[in-house]
Write a protein that holds these residues in place. Structure first.
Motif, short mmCIF file in Angstrom:
data_model
loop_
_atom_site.label_atom_id
_atom_site.label_comp_id
_atom_site.label_asym_id
_atom_site.label_seq_id
_atom_site.Cartn_x
_atom_site.Cartn_y
_atom_site.Cartn_z
N VAL A 125 0.44 -13.06 -0.02
CA VAL A 125 0.73 -11.89 -0.24
C VAL A 125 0.06 -11.03 -0.53
N ALA A 126 -0.42 -10.98 -2.18
CA ALA A 126 -1.51 -10.41 -2.47
C ALA A 126 -2.67 -9.67 -1.58
N ALA A 127 -2.72 -11.11 -0.35
CA ALA A 127 -4.04 -9.75 -0.02
C ALA A 127 -3.77 -8.79 1.22
N ASP A 128 -2.53 -9.39 1.06
CA ASP A 128 -1.81 -8.15 2.89
C ASP A 128 -1.19 -6.35 1.90
N PRO A 129 -2.16 -5.65 2.82
CA PRO A 129 -1.94 -4.29 2.08
C PRO A 129 -0.59 -3.46 2.65
N GLU A 130 0.28 -3.61 3.35
CA GLU A 130 1.18 -3.51 3.57
C GLU A 130 2.52 -3.93 3.32
N VAL A 131 3.55 -3.22 2.16
CA VAL A 131 4.31 -3.47 1.77
C VAL A 131 4.75 -4.42 2.74
N GLU A 132 5.58 -3.41 3.90
CA GLU A 132 6.27 -4.61 5.16
C GLU A 132 5.72 -6.14 5.15
N SER A 133 4.55 -5.47 4.98
CA SER A 133 4.15 -7.16 5.55
C SER A 133 3.89 -8.09 4.75
N SER A 134 3.88 -7.84 3.38
CA SER A 134 3.73 -8.98 2.63
C SER A 134 5.00 -9.33 1.57
N VAL A 135 5.41 -8.31 2.25
CA VAL A 135 6.96 -8.77 1.65
C VAL A 135 7.57 -9.63 2.56
N GLY A 136 7.29 -9.64 3.98
CA GLY A 136 7.50 -10.54 4.97
C GLY A 136 6.77 -12.37 4.77
N LYS A 137 5.71 -11.90 4.76
CA LYS A 137 4.98 -13.11 3.76
C LYS A 137 5.34 -13.53 2.92
N LEU A 138 6.00 -13.03 1.70
CA LEU A 138 6.54 -13.47 0.50
C LEU A 138 7.86 -14.25 1.19
N LEU A 139 8.66 -13.93 1.36
CA LEU A 139 9.78 -14.57 2.25
C LEU A 139 9.81 -15.56 2.98
N SER A 140 9.18 -15.37 4.65
CA SER A 140 8.66 -16.46 4.91
C SER A 140 8.07 -17.39 3.72
N GLY A 141 7.02 -17.45 3.38
CA GLY A 141 6.40 -18.47 2.20
C GLY A 141 7.35 -19.53 1.42
N LEU A 142 8.53 -18.23 0.79
CA LEU A 142 9.06 -19.36 -0.04
C LEU A 142 10.23 -19.86 0.46
N ILE A 143 11.08 -19.44 1.44
CA ILE A 143 11.62 -20.61 2.99
C ILE A 143 11.04 -20.86 3.04
N GLY A 144 9.35 -21.39 3.50
CA GLY A 144 8.91 -22.17 3.85
C GLY A 144 8.65 -23.14 2.82
N HIS A 145 8.58 -22.53 1.54
CA HIS A 145 8.59 -23.77 0.29
C HIS A 145 9.72 -24.94 -0.46
N LEU A 146 10.84 -23.39 0.39
CA LEU A 146 12.10 -25.03 -0.28
C LEU A 146 12.65 -25.94 0.96
N LYS A 147 11.78 -25.02 2.41
CA LYS A 147 12.41 -25.80 3.08
C LYS A 147 11.48 -27.06 3.38
N ASP A 148 10.36 -27.01 2.72
CA ASP A 148 9.74 -28.69 3.07
C ASP A 148 10.28 -29.24 1.70
N ALA A 149 10.65 -28.50 0.95
CA ALA A 149 11.59 -29.36 -0.19
C ALA A 149 12.92 -30.42 0.54
N LEU A 150 12.99 -29.49 0.70
CA LEU A 150 14.12 -30.22 1.01
C LEU A 150 14.40 -31.30 2.30
N ALA A 151 13.64 -30.74 2.96
CA ALA A 151 12.67 -31.96 4.19
C ALA A 151 12.76 -33.22 3.14
N THR A 152 12.78 -33.42 1.83
CA THR A 152 12.01 -34.75 1.05
C THR A 152 13.44 -35.27 1.24
N ASN A 153 14.65 -34.61 1.70
CA ASN A 153 15.64 -35.26 0.85
C ASN A 153 16.07 -35.70 -0.65
N ASN A 154 14.91 -34.81 -1.20
CA ASN A 154 15.00 -35.78 -2.63
C ASN A 154 15.49 -34.82 -3.57
#
Length: 92
Positions: free
Chosen positions: A11-40
């Motif tokens: 996210v920090a490497a992205d110079p555009e606000v809109e795309s950096s926010v998109g990367k942030l949200l996608s990354g956080l969603i992926g982070h949580l989905k991966d954790a949920l997939a462990t069923n733990n």
């Protein structure tokens, strides 16, 4: 699962606000989905805790390389940090 620090770096490497926010949200969603997939529930709690623990860094990553809006003010680095002399006029 992308680590929270990898998300911050991406996210920090992205110079555009809109795309950096998109990367942030996608990354956080992926982070949580991966954790949920462990069923733990401990993995889900850890993922959520990482987000909370790094919320300032996540926020700062969005603005790291983004330009300041015209007319907005931003505190710049100090003279000590840059080593530059910011005096107007001739040197004494």
């Amino acid at each position: 699962m992308p680590g929270i620090l990898a998300i911050i770096e991406d996210v920090a490497a992205d110079p555009e606000v809109e795309s950096s926010v998109g990367k942030l949200l996608s990354g956080l969603i992926g982070h949580l989905k991966d954790a949920l997939a462990t069923n733990n529930s401990a993995a889900v709690a850890e993922a959520a805790n990482q987000i909370v623990e790094h919320k300032e860094a996540l926020s700062a990553a969005v603005t790291a390389n983004t330009p300041v809006a015209p007319g907005a003010t931003e505190a710049g680095p100090t003279t000590e940090a840059t080593g530059e002399d910011h005096h107007d006029g001739d040197a004494a």
